[in-house]
Each structure stands twice: as structure tokens, then as C-alpha cells.
Design a protein around this motif. Structure first.
Motif, short mmCIF file in Angstrom:
data_model
loop_
_atom_site.label_atom_id
_atom_site.label_comp_id
_atom_site.label_asym_id
_atom_site.label_seq_id
_atom_site.Cartn_x
_atom_site.Cartn_y
_atom_site.Cartn_z
N GLY A 261 34.86 92.14 81.50
CA GLY A 261 34.57 93.27 82.70
C GLY A 261 32.52 93.16 82.62
O GLY A 261 32.39 92.71 82.04
N HIS A 262 32.06 93.92 83.30
CA HIS A 262 30.33 94.41 83.48
C HIS A 262 29.96 94.38 82.45
O HIS A 262 28.68 94.52 82.63
CB HIS A 262 30.30 95.35 84.91
N ILE A 263 29.86 94.57 81.32
CA ILE A 263 29.95 94.85 80.08
C ILE A 263 28.84 93.56 79.82
O ILE A 263 28.14 93.56 79.73
CB ILE A 263 30.40 95.27 78.74
N SER B 286 40.01 83.73 81.27
CA SER B 286 38.57 83.84 82.44
C SER B 286 39.50 84.56 83.42
O SER B 286 40.69 84.06 83.89
CB SER B 286 38.90 82.31 83.36
N GLU B 287 38.87 85.95 83.61
CA GLU B 287 39.29 86.30 85.47
C GLU B 287 39.69 85.15 86.34
O GLU B 287 40.50 86.14 86.89
CB GLU B 287 37.94 87.49 85.82
N GLY B 288 39.73 84.43 86.37
CA GLY B 288 39.82 83.19 87.81
C GLY B 288 40.99 82.46 87.56
O GLY B 288 41.04 80.81 88.27
N ILE C 292 25.43 84.80 85.08
CA ILE C 292 26.63 84.72 83.71
C ILE C 292 27.54 83.50 83.60
O ILE C 292 27.39 83.20 82.70
CB ILE C 292 27.30 85.53 83.22
N ASP C 293 27.93 83.75 84.83
CA ASP C 293 28.81 82.61 85.33
C ASP C 293 28.79 80.91 84.32
O ASP C 293 29.19 80.13 84.75
CB ASP C 293 29.38 82.76 86.27
N ASN C 294 27.39 80.37 84.57
CA ASN C 294 26.59 79.47 84.24
C ASN C 294 27.63 77.84 85.20
O ASN C 294 27.47 76.65 84.54
CB ASN C 294 26.94 79.00 82.68
#
Ligand code: F6P
Length: 348
Positions: A277-279, A220-222, A125-127
Motif C-alpha cells: 500500500g501507501h508505504i 500488482s494491485e491492478g 511511483i507507477d512509472n
């Protein structure tokens, strides 16, 4: 040929579309297909299931993977490579189709060098996988994040609040940039562009002083801070959970909450955060991902048929082409800064 197919790494909408395409095309080509359960772990533990037309019936629209997945790193297990080769021989497997991101395909690239006949399909999903314009799963994640941003907009506006939306994206901010542009974000923070909280707060203050009463910040989480404050060595936020997986990746998640607190402290605006998150990884794939996954699966089966080992199906423009696994896992595909500039035109 007897061909094994596996899905590795984080799951992703569209995996079942790929599995279905590989199975249907390989059967048409006269081959036998075996499902390997839970990614690379399935070869190490000889966890195989026969696949036929019935096993892939009715799965095209389903999220997740009928083969299950894991983040097993063959090269972290004593004699891992030799065990994979031995178990493949014992099971009579002539070739493998590995569906995964940089970690899963990184293992495929090493096994290819060790003589295993393997081809890859790019998933995340991150592409952020190099060598393909898009990975399947990304479009679904972007649509989920965009819908969330739309919903958060209306509640932010009703309450005159700042809402920080944390989306996935460990090393690259593709989901943040695409969903941020589509959802009209007022600020987007991504790993590729370290940020300064003072600057973020100043942009929000200016926006509100000009008459806007609410703001949406997509992070973004990162995403990384510019300063050392509250950060790890590489600039990432220090988070409550610093566990790592078999590939050494820190489990992320939490930057949105920290950021919301810091923004509220500096601006005085009431701020909330939502972590998607994982949604973003669950549920039905979009039509785009079903079509892309299907095209990748057919192409991977064709690579097997032609004996083009060590290659991966990739999207270049509108065409599916072959790129070497080694090239694809050699570096990450980070956000194109021209695209970020499109997004930043609307900041503030
Ligand atoms: O690589 C895909 C991804 O969803 C990342 O965006 C995220 O950091 C990571 O997987 C989460 O992994 P896990 O499901 O193992 O917590």
C-alpha cells in the motif's frame, strides 16, 4: 514573470526536490514564484502561498509535498476551466509548472489548449507515464518493495509458506516487475498479462515438488484474471471497495488477499499475503529520485524561461528532453514485455 507551481494526484517521493529546483532556478532567473496548495483545487479556491529560498530550505530529503496535493479534476467542476483562467489573471500568474501524473498533466494539456502558459513535470511511483523513460518516485517505491520482499523471503522460508506481496500499479506492472526481479520473486503478476489461478497454482506445486519449500508471489494491485470468475467487466478482481475518484479510477487494493486464499485452496500450501500500500509512497526519496526530480525541476524552469509552453520534462536515456504534454498523456507506458521475459525466466 510570476510563476505558479502545483503538485497534483497521489503524492510521491521526490516532489519536494522538484519544487526546490523550480523555485531556486526561477528565482535565479529573476522571477517570482507562488505555491498553489492542493493541486488544481488551489487555483479554483485561490489558495496561494509565496515561495522563496527559505520556504524550500531543508526539504530535499523529505517525502510528500510541502504544497499538499489533491485529485481535483478541473473539468468535472462547472466552469472549472474559466475559473482557473480568471483566478490566474486575478492573482497575476503568468505561467504554471504542474507536477503530476497522467491525470494532473491531462488537465495541464487541456488548459494549454485553452491558452494557459503551462509546463509539466512527470510524477508517479507507477512509472506508467508515456514519453519519459522514468518518472521520479518509482525508484523509491521499487526500493521499498524490494526490501519488503527480502524480509518476506526469510519468514516465508522459515515457515515453509507461500507469501503473496501486493504492490501498487494501477494500470501497469512496473513496480511489480522491477521489485520482483530485484527480490527474486517466483511469480510476478501484472495488469499487462492477465493470469489464470490454475496456472499459478500449477507453477507453485511444481516448484515445491522439485524441493523448494516456500514461494514469493508479487502481484500488482491492478493485475487481471484471464477468466470471468470473480471479476469486473474489464477483468479486474471485484473488491470490497469500489469507490471511484474524480477521474473515474476505481480504488484498488485487495487482490493479494483474494489470491492468497485461492492459492492455498488449490495447492494446500499455507499462504499469507502482505499489502504494501501507501508505504511505497511515503518517506524519503532515494538519491536517484532526488537527482531526477532536481533535473526535471531545473528543466521545467528552463522551459518556462524559453516560453516552451505545453511541454513536459522527460528522461530519454541519460538526457532530459522536452516532450509535448499532449503526447505524454495520450497513452500509457506499459511494461516492456522483453523485461517481463527476463523476470519470467526465474518463475517456478
Ligand atoms: O497513481 C499512484 C497510485 O499510488 C497508484 O499506484 C494507486 O492505485 C493509487 O495511486 C492510490 O491512490 P490513493 O492514494 O488516492 O488511494
Amino acid at each position: 514573470m510570476k510563476i505558479g507551481v502545483l503538485t497534483g494526484g497521489g503524492d510521491c517521493p521526490g516532489l519536494n526536490a522538484v519544487i526546490r529546483a523550480v523555485v531556486r532556478k526561477s528565482i535565479q532567473d529573476g522571477h517570482e514564484i507562488v505555491g498553489i496548495k492542493e493541486g488544481w483545487r488551489g487555483i479554483l479556491e485561490k489558495n496561494f502561498v509565496p515561495l522563496n529560498r527559505d520556504s524550500v530550505s531543508g526539504i530535499l530529503h523529505r517525502g510528500g509535498t510541502i504544497l499538499a496535493t489533491s485529485r481535483t479534476n478541473v473539468y468535472k467542476i462547472p466552469n472549472g476551466e474559466a475559473t482557473v483562467i480568471q483566478n490566474m489573471n486575478e492573482a497575476g500568474l503568468d505561467a504554471l509548472v504542474a507536477i503530476g501524473g497522467e491525470d494532473t498533466l491531462g488537465i495541464a494539456a487541456k488548459l494549454f489548449k485553452a491558452g494557459v502558459k503551462v509546463v509539466g513535470v512527470p510524477k508517479t511511483i507507477d512509472n506508467d507515464l508515456y514519453g519519459t523513460d522514468f518518472t521520479f518516485g518509482f525508484d523509491t517505491a521499487v526500493n521499498i518493495a524490494t526490501e519488503a520482499i527480502d524480509r518476506l523471503h526469510t519468514t516465508a522460508e522459515s515457515h515453509n509458506r507461500v507469501i503473496v506481496v501486493e504492490v501498487m500499479g494501477r494500470h501497469a506492472g512496473w513496480i511489480a516487475v522491477y521489485s520482483g526481479i530485484a527480490g527474486g520473486a517466483d511469480i510476478i503478476l501484472i495488469p499487462e498479462k492477465p493470469f489464470d489461478i490454475e496456472e499459478v497454482s500449477a507453477v507453485l506445486k511444481k516448484r515445491h515438488s522439485e524441493g523448494r519449500s516456500f514461494s514469493i508471489v508479487v502481484v500488482s494491485e491492478g493485475a487481471k484474471l484471464m477468466t470471468e470468475e470473480k471479476t469486473d467487466k474489464d477483468g479486474s478482481f471485484i473488491l470490497s471497495s469500489m469507490k471511484t475518484d474524480a477521474f473515474g479510477h476505481v480504488r484498488l487494493g485487495g487482490i493479494g488477499n483474494v489470491l492468497a486464499e485461492e492459492i492455498e485452496k488449490r495447492t494446500g500450501f499455507e499462504t499469507r499475503s502482505t499489502v504494501l500500500g501507501h508505504i511505497q509512497r511515503g518517506g524519503s526519496p532515494t538519491a536517484f529520485d532526488r537527482v531526477l526530480g532536481t533535473r526535471f525541476g531545473i528543466f521545467a524552469a528552463e522551459l518556462v524561461e524559453k516560453g516552451e509552453w505545453g511541454k513536459m520534462a522527460a528522461l530519454k536515456g541519460t538526457e532530459i528532453v522536452a516532450v509535448s504534454l499532449e503526447e505524454a498523456v495520450g497513452q500509457l507506458k506499459t511494461v516492456d514485455l522483453n523485461l517481463f521475459n527476463v523476470a519470467s525466466t526465474f518463475f517456478g
